[in-house]
Each structure stands twice: as C-alpha cells, then as structure tokens.
Design an enzyme around this catalytic site. Sequence first.
Site, PDB file in Angstrom:
ATOM      1  N   PHE A  33       0.802  -1.217   0.000  1.00 52.16           N
ATOM      2  CA  PHE A  33       0.000   0.000   0.000  1.00 52.16           C
ATOM      3  C   PHE A  33       0.837   1.269   0.000  1.00 52.16           C
ATOM      4  O   PHE A  33       0.598   2.182  -0.778  1.00 52.16           O
ATOM      5  CB  PHE A  33      -0.934   0.007   1.224  1.00 52.16           C
ATOM      6  N   HIS A 121      -7.740  -8.428   8.859  1.00 53.16           N
ATOM      7  CA  HIS A 121      -8.501  -7.529   7.989  1.00 53.16           C
ATOM      8  C   HIS A 121      -9.459  -8.266   7.068  1.00 53.16           C
ATOM      9  O   HIS A 121      -9.982  -7.682   6.115  1.00 53.16           O
ATOM     10  CB  HIS A 121      -7.546  -6.649   7.182  1.00 53.16           C
ATOM     11  N   CYS A 151     -27.236 -10.485  -4.388  1.00 54.63           N
ATOM     12  CA  CYS A 151     -27.522 -11.819  -3.874  1.00 54.63           C
ATOM     13  C   CYS A 151     -28.522 -12.534  -4.778  1.00 54.63           C
ATOM     14  O   CYS A 151     -29.569 -11.968  -5.124  1.00 54.63           O
ATOM     15  CB  CYS A 151     -28.077 -11.707  -2.455  1.00 54.63           C
ATOM     16  N   CYS A 154     -31.920 -13.103  -2.429  1.00 50.58           N
ATOM     17  CA  CYS A 154     -32.818 -12.033  -1.992  1.00 50.58           C
ATOM     18  C   CYS A 154     -32.603 -10.710  -2.719  1.00 50.58           C
ATOM     19  O   CYS A 154     -33.372  -9.771  -2.530  1.00 50.58           O
ATOM     20  CB  CYS A 154     -32.711 -11.824  -0.487  1.00 50.58           C
TER      21      CYS A 154
END
EC number: 2.3.1.286
Length: 242
Positions: A33, A121, A151, A154
């Site tokens: 990073f 993490h 999803c 749903c």
Amino acid sequence: MEFERLKEIVAESRNIVFFGGAGTSTESGIPDFRSADGLYQAAGGGRIAPEEILSRDFFMARPADFYAFYRSKMLYPDARPNAAHHALARMEAQGRLATVITQNIDGLHQKAGSRNVLELHGSVHRNFCMDCREAYSLEDVLASKEECPRCARCGGMIKPDVVLYQESLDTDLLQRAANDIRQADVLIVAGTSLTVQPAAGLVRLYEGNKFILINKSATPMDGAADYAISDSVAKVLSALEK
C-alpha cells in the site's frame, strides 16, 4: 554470525508466531500500500483517495464505484504463494510455528498450506449478502456481470468480508492474536510498515527477547527488535529454515 544465531533460534523454537503485512505478498505480484510502488501511489492520480474509496461510507453510498476500484486494484485471483508463504507453512507442519497473524486479505497463507491463520482484515475469498447473509466466493464476485454484485437469493448487496476504513476489527480475533503474541517464544514480524492501528499495536505485546523484524524499509519498531533485517521477506524466511 548473527544470521546463524537466528537459524538456531528458529530451529529450536516450538512456539513461533509470525505477524505479517503486505510485504509478505509483494513477491507474489500483489502490490503493497504505502511504498513508492504501492497501491496508494499508483492510484494517486485519481480524484478520490484510495482510503476514501475503501471506506464504509463510500461503499454504502457508491457501491458501483467501490467495486470498480476493488476489482481492478484489490483482487489478484491468479496470485500464487511465494517462498515466504511456503516457508511458514513448512515451519507450522514441523511443529515450530504456532500461528500466522496477517494483515493481508489475499488468502495466500492458506493456499500455501498454513492452517492456523488469523486474518485481521478479513479475506477477499469470503463475501456475504448484507441482507440475508448468504455466503459467496471470490469466484462468484468475479463472475458477476453487475456493477455491484447482488444476492441470488434475496437481491441484497454483496459485501466483501474485508475490514474497510471506518469499520472495527473483530474483537475476538484481536484477542486471540494478542494472546498468541504474548505467549510466543519467538516473534517474527515481516513485510509491514507497523503504522496501521490497532493491528500494529499487537507487536508491542510480545514479552520475549527473540523479536525478529524483517522489512525493506525502516519501521517505528526497528529499535525495539532484537534482530532487524532489511531484505526480502521470502529470501530471509527461506534462509532461516535451512
């Protein structure tokens, strides 16, 4: 002579704890990073800072933009474990290494064969529906044709099981990591700038005198290490197990 002593320490130990960051995976082709060649520098030309894009608020407000960045900059499905991951897996199989604590989300320690891995993490390999909690794999996310994966059961929004900025780390996982570090006879810290809290603060819990720090650039903990090595993580770990 010092390196020979380190090899003896590793060979004699039965309770090594490894704490690693992004530098553990750079030799697998995954950028870190904060280094000169890292993700934050590469993305620096954009109008929005990576820290903002990878925040909870941004994800909730602009999920499609989040996923555009996430898919292009954070996912490396073809990455393979490097010599560092394999060395740690062998140490565990030999009964010398007790725990891998990682700040990485790439799952490469498990791919190499490590079994006791604490992912502070989270992991890109775990994803879930925010409404019904249905689980999805990395392959499901990559295969989705939607800007923001939904999803199948749903229609809810799918979120990677990774800790975003503004989110808290799992307290049970942190406690397990803290306990393992306190009980370690050898602590190897590698490939991390030790600037991200609260994860980096865990290193300060080590009470022994065999703190080995491996990192190419200086860290705030260099002075506290019993042995500090500025070199490739894969190179050093491979040499230490010989």
